[in-house]
Design an enzyme around this catalytic site. Structure first.
Site, PDB file in Angstrom:
ATOM      1  CB  SER A 259      -0.959  -0.049   1.201  1.00  0.00           C
ATOM      2  OG  SER A 259      -2.005   0.880   1.063  1.00  0.00           O
TER       3      SER A 259
ATOM      4  CG  ASP B 201      -6.892  -2.175  -3.820  1.00  0.00           C
ATOM      5  OD1 ASP B 201      -7.230  -0.995  -3.643  1.00  0.00           O
ATOM      6  OD2 ASP B 201      -5.767  -2.603  -3.491  1.00  0.00           O
TER       7      ASP B 201
ATOM      8  CG  HIS C 297      -5.884  -2.119   0.066  1.00  0.00           C
ATOM      9  ND1 HIS C 297      -5.014  -1.761  -0.935  1.00  0.00           N
ATOM     10  CD2 HIS C 297      -5.419  -1.534   1.201  1.00  0.00           C
ATOM     11  CE1 HIS C 297      -4.063  -0.996  -0.431  1.00  0.00           C
ATOM     12  NE2 HIS C 297      -4.284  -0.848   0.866  1.00  0.00           N
TER      13      HIS C 297
END
Length: 313
Positions: A155, A246, A276
């Site tokens: 991320s 995501d 995610h």
């Protein structure tokens, strides 16, 4: 079936359903409304709930590299192992050495590499380029003792890893052997693609991405949004993981396409059933576990051999 179970009933993988249901007990969907101290407390409890024990044989030492607090993981029986510099996710605003401790320890054991996690400064107290500067300082310090380094992260950490790869290329040092980017946010156009089709994806929405970008305040710099770069030649080979559910999904493919156009080897592993933050579901979901194992294999291949494993068919 209660309301939370109904909310996620459409998901195909039962492990991911259970993961998301459990997560709602610790991390509210409207977390951005709370103070930063509250958001960090939510995230710490959430991470602690899913944390797994370190694998046998992995030791960790807290120390400073380049003046930055880090945690260095080593596997018993390995000497002069190549190194993964791992940068944690959390939208640049939450997370730290404990939030990703088990992930780093498992990568150390599975890939038989050293792993160094960086406790970089967080926004909004420390907006861009503070986090990037911390990661760069740690990388430069580690490069003085380690010739074989890959960078990676999930991320926001994937963003920072890609930014380090750009900086290392621009400075012509250190010579990185690879970059491993796990559902990274790389500054894609939020008006199209997966930012629209997955705007309300479970676990991370496009509104969440916008909030994190605005809080980080790095817009305009390629070191905050690597997709702003115009010349990708000479970068380290990349392995990317894109979760289909995501909003950041397309960033992986756009970045890989840019690398390939510049002659850089880049593979994307797409996870059609995953969301995610699926790394935390690796003990609950078979697809998440397979994804984690592929990440470990990519780390090992890049760190030990300087090349990516064959793409799955």
């Amino acid at each position: 079936m209660d309301a939370t179970e109904q909310k996620y009933a459409w998901l195909e993988d039962p492990g991911i359903r259970d993961f998301l249901i459990a997560g709602e007990c610790f991390y509210p969907p409207d977390a951005a409304r709370f103070t930063m101290a509250e958001q960090r407390a939510f995230y710490d409890r959430y991470c602690a709930h899913f944390r797994q024990p370190r694998p046998p044989g992995v030791t960790a030492e807290d120390r400073r590299y380049g003046g930055v607090a880090c945690r260095h993981y080593r596997l018993d029986g390995t000497t002069d192992a190549p190194l993964l510099l791992y940068l944690h996710g959390g939208g640049f605003v939450v997370g730290g050495l404990d939030s990703h401790d088990d992930i780093c320890a498992e990568l150390c054991a599975a890939a038989r590499i050293d792993v160094v996690a960086v406790d970089y400064r967080l926004a909004p107290e420390h907006p861009f380029p503070a986090a990037f500067d911390d990661c760069w300082a740690a990388l430069k310090a580690l490069a003085r003792a380690h010739a074989e380094i890959i960078v990676g992260g999930d991320s926001a950490g994937g963003n920072l890893a890609a930014a380090l790869a750009l900086k290392a290329r621009d400075e012509q040092a250190p010579r990185l052997k690879g970059q491993v980017l796990i559902y990274p946010g790389l500054g894609g156009d939020m008006s199209k693609g997966s930012y629209v089709s997955q705007a309300n994806a479970p676990g991370l929405s496009t509104a969440d991405v916008r909030y994190y970008r605005d809080t980080y305040r790095g817009g305009g710099s390629k070191f905050a949004e690597p997709l702003r770069e115009t010349d990708y030649r000479g970068l380290a080979p990349a392995f990317l993981v894109a979760a289909a559910l995501d909003p950041l999904h397309d960033d992986c493919f756009d970045y890989a396409a840019a690398l390939r156009a510049a002659g850089v080897h880049a593979d994307v592993r797409e996870e059609p059933l995953l969301v995610h933050a699926f790394l935390r579901a690796r003990s609950m979901s078979a697809p998440a576990r397979a994804g984690f194992e592929a990440i470990a294999l990519a780390c090992a291949s890049l760190a030990h051999r300087g090349r990516l494993p064959p793409e799955r068919t």
